[in-house]
Design a protein around this motif. Structure first.
Motif, PDB file in Angstrom:
ATOM      1  N   TYR A  32       0.540  -1.234  -0.243  1.00  0.00           N
ATOM      2  CA  TYR A  32      -0.247  -0.142   0.288  1.00  0.00           C
ATOM      3  C   TYR A  32       1.140   1.219  -0.394  1.00  0.00           C
ATOM      4  CZ  TYR A  32      -4.128  -3.173   1.297  1.00  0.00           C
ATOM      5  OH  TYR A  32      -5.397  -3.867   1.107  1.00  0.00           O
ATOM      6  N   GLN A  33       0.169   2.401  -1.400  1.00  0.00           N
ATOM      7  CA  GLN A  33       1.147   3.537  -1.055  1.00  0.00           C
ATOM      8  C   GLN A  33       0.146   4.086  -0.415  1.00  0.00           C
ATOM      9  OE1 GLN A  33       0.515   2.020  -4.331  1.00  0.00           O
ATOM     10  NE2 GLN A  33       2.505   0.798  -3.483  1.00  0.00           N
ATOM     11  N   TYR A  34       0.249   5.369   1.259  1.00  0.00           N
ATOM     12  CA  TYR A  34      -0.462   6.441   1.507  1.00  0.00           C
ATOM     13  C   TYR A  34       0.245   7.448   1.423  1.00  0.00           C
ATOM     14  CZ  TYR A  34       2.080   4.997   5.863  1.00  0.00           C
ATOM     15  OH  TYR A  34       2.678   5.484   6.446  1.00  0.00           O
ATOM     16  N   PHE A  35      -0.393   8.231   2.193  1.00  0.00           N
ATOM     17  CA  PHE A  35      -0.680   9.806   2.599  1.00  0.00           C
ATOM     18  C   PHE A  35      -1.660  10.259   3.256  1.00  0.00           C
ATOM     19  CE2 PHE A  35       0.118  10.314  -1.897  1.00  0.00           C
ATOM     20  CZ  PHE A  35       1.273  10.740  -2.367  1.00  0.00           C
ATOM     21  N   TYR A  36      -1.253  11.127   4.294  1.00  0.00           N
ATOM     22  CA  TYR A  36      -1.914  11.301   5.387  1.00  0.00           C
ATOM     23  C   TYR A  36      -2.904  12.860   4.807  1.00  0.00           C
ATOM     24  CZ  TYR A  36      -3.267  13.501  10.212  1.00  0.00           C
ATOM     25  OH  TYR A  36      -3.719  13.529  11.012  1.00  0.00           O
ATOM     26  N   GLU A  37      -4.210  12.524   5.384  1.00  0.00           N
ATOM     27  CA  GLU A  37      -4.531  13.490   4.679  1.00  0.00           C
ATOM     28  C   GLU A  37      -5.258  14.930   5.974  1.00  0.00           C
ATOM     29  OE1 GLU A  37      -5.446  14.902   1.702  1.00  0.00           O
ATOM     30  OE2 GLU A  37      -4.365  13.129   0.402  1.00  0.00           O
ATOM     31  N   GLY A  38      -5.037  13.985   7.175  1.00  0.00           N
ATOM     32  CA  GLY A  38      -5.077  14.904   8.622  1.00  0.00           C
ATOM     33  C   GLY A  38      -5.897  14.401   9.148  1.00  0.00           C
ATOM     34  N   GLN A  39      -7.023  15.708   9.872  1.00  0.00           N
ATOM     35  CA  GLN A  39      -7.350  14.876  10.895  1.00  0.00           C
ATOM     36  C   GLN A  39      -8.987  15.837  10.965  1.00  0.00           C
ATOM     37  OE1 GLN A  39      -4.955  14.877  14.085  1.00  0.00           O
ATOM     38  NE2 GLN A  39      -6.176  16.571  15.306  1.00  0.00           N
ATOM     39  N   ARG A  40      -9.671  15.041  11.976  1.00  0.00           N
ATOM     40  CA  ARG A  40     -11.113  15.845  12.374  1.00  0.00           C
ATOM     41  C   ARG A  40     -12.362  15.236  13.609  1.00  0.00           C
ATOM     42  NH1 ARG A  40     -13.130  16.037   6.725  1.00  0.00           N
ATOM     43  NH2 ARG A  40     -13.289  13.965   6.720  1.00  0.00           N
ATOM     44  N   PRO A  41     -12.845  16.509  14.109  1.00  0.00           N
ATOM     45  CA  PRO A  41     -13.589  16.436  14.994  1.00  0.00           C
ATOM     46  C   PRO A  41     -14.448  15.202  14.706  1.00  0.00           C
ATOM     47  CG  PRO A  41     -13.144  18.461  15.747  1.00  0.00           C
ATOM     48  CD  PRO A  41     -12.739  18.046  14.430  1.00  0.00           C
ATOM     49  N   ALA A  42     -15.021  14.061  14.982  1.00  0.00           N
ATOM     50  CA  ALA A  42     -15.694  13.309  15.076  1.00  0.00           C
ATOM     51  C   ALA A  42     -16.822  12.353  16.041  1.00  0.00           C
ATOM     52  CB  ALA A  42     -15.701  11.835  13.863  1.00  0.00           C
ATOM     53  N   LYS A  43     -17.886  11.996  15.538  1.00  0.00           N
ATOM     54  CA  LYS A  43     -19.063  11.338  16.371  1.00  0.00           C
ATOM     55  C   LYS A  43     -19.118  10.417  15.937  1.00  0.00           C
ATOM     56  CE  LYS A  43     -20.408  15.236  19.484  1.00  0.00           C
ATOM     57  NZ  LYS A  43     -21.903  15.344  20.125  1.00  0.00           N
ATOM     58  N   ARG A  44     -19.229   9.001  16.805  1.00  0.00           N
ATOM     59  CA  ARG A  44     -20.104   8.016  16.294  1.00  0.00           C
ATOM     60  C   ARG A  44     -20.801   7.229  17.375  1.00  0.00           C
ATOM     61  NH1 ARG A  44     -17.856  10.182  12.497  1.00  0.00           N
ATOM     62  NH2 ARG A  44     -16.565   9.293  10.545  1.00  0.00           N
ATOM     63  N   GLN A  45     -21.673   7.381  17.004  1.00  0.00           N
ATOM     64  CA  GLN A  45     -23.658   7.043  17.997  1.00  0.00           C
ATOM     65  C   GLN A  45     -23.008   7.707  18.849  1.00  0.00           C
ATOM     66  OE1 GLN A  45     -21.998   2.632  18.668  1.00  0.00           O
ATOM     67  NE2 GLN A  45     -23.327   1.791  16.261  1.00  0.00           N
ATOM     68  N   GLY A  46     -22.433   9.227  18.931  1.00  0.00           N
ATOM     69  CA  GLY A  46     -22.780  10.131  19.817  1.00  0.00           C
ATOM     70  C   GLY A  46     -22.175   9.910  20.928  1.00  0.00           C
ATOM     71  N   GLU A  47     -20.777   9.527  20.220  1.00  0.00           N
ATOM     72  CA  GLU A  47     -19.489   9.578  21.308  1.00  0.00           C
ATOM     73  C   GLU A  47     -18.554  10.031  20.110  1.00  0.00           C
ATOM     74  OE1 GLU A  47     -16.512   6.888  23.145  1.00  0.00           O
ATOM     75  OE2 GLU A  47     -18.446   5.783  22.420  1.00  0.00           O
ATOM     76  N   PRO A  48     -17.849  11.238  21.415  1.00  0.00           N
ATOM     77  CA  PRO A  48     -17.260  12.379  20.146  1.00  0.00           C
ATOM     78  C   PRO A  48     -15.831  11.794  20.322  1.00  0.00           C
ATOM     79  CG  PRO A  48     -17.042  12.584  22.862  1.00  0.00           C
ATOM     80  CD  PRO A  48     -18.393  11.613  22.361  1.00  0.00           C
TER      81      PRO A  48
END
Length: 133
Positions: A32-48
């Motif tokens: 696999y070749q990959y680049f890091y694109e970044g991060q962001r806050p997220a919620k799944r099923q109401g959990e941060p």
């Protein structure tokens, strides 16, 4: 047509100014070749948590995004046990090791479309591998 109805993701932050392509030779046999694109806050099923996004290719012709989600609750047991909060670099290291584990465990690139969810056992194992206390 109804784009305004869709929930927009927060913009990605934290990506390096110059993207560097990296490779991982997976146990599945793919490279696999990959680049890091970044991060962001997220919620799944109401959990941060925090979503880390990587741009990935297995054949250098087609590419796709792979998302690694680290819920706050996955970090809590380790942080309580060690009496400190994990820094941003340590959290990124967890996301990257989770990505590598996913490359190794999922049999084909097509299986990479499902979001990678990091649990508290993964957090403890990854940090132990890195000898982070």
């Amino acid at each position: 047509m109804f784009d305004w109805l869709r929930k927009k993701d927060a913009p990605l932050t934290g990506a390096p100014a110059v993207r560097r392509e990296k490779t991982h030779s997976a146990e599945s046999g793919y490279v696999y070749q990959y680049f890091y694109e970044g991060q962001r806050p997220a919620k799944r099923q109401g959990e941060p948590g925090t979503q880390y996004v990587f741009h990935v290719s297995a054949d250098r012709k087609t590419s796709f995004s792979v998302s690694v989600l680290i819920a706050a609750s996955a970090l809590d047991p380790w942080q309580r046990e060690h009496g400190r909060q994990l820094g941003s670099t340590e959290r990124y290291a967890i996301a990257k090791l989770a990505l590598f584990q996913t490359f190794d465990r999922r049999e084909t690139p097509a299986a990479m479309s499902e979001e990678v969810l990091v649990n508290s056992e993964d957090v403890a194992a990854f940090l132990a591998t890195l000898d982070i206390t």
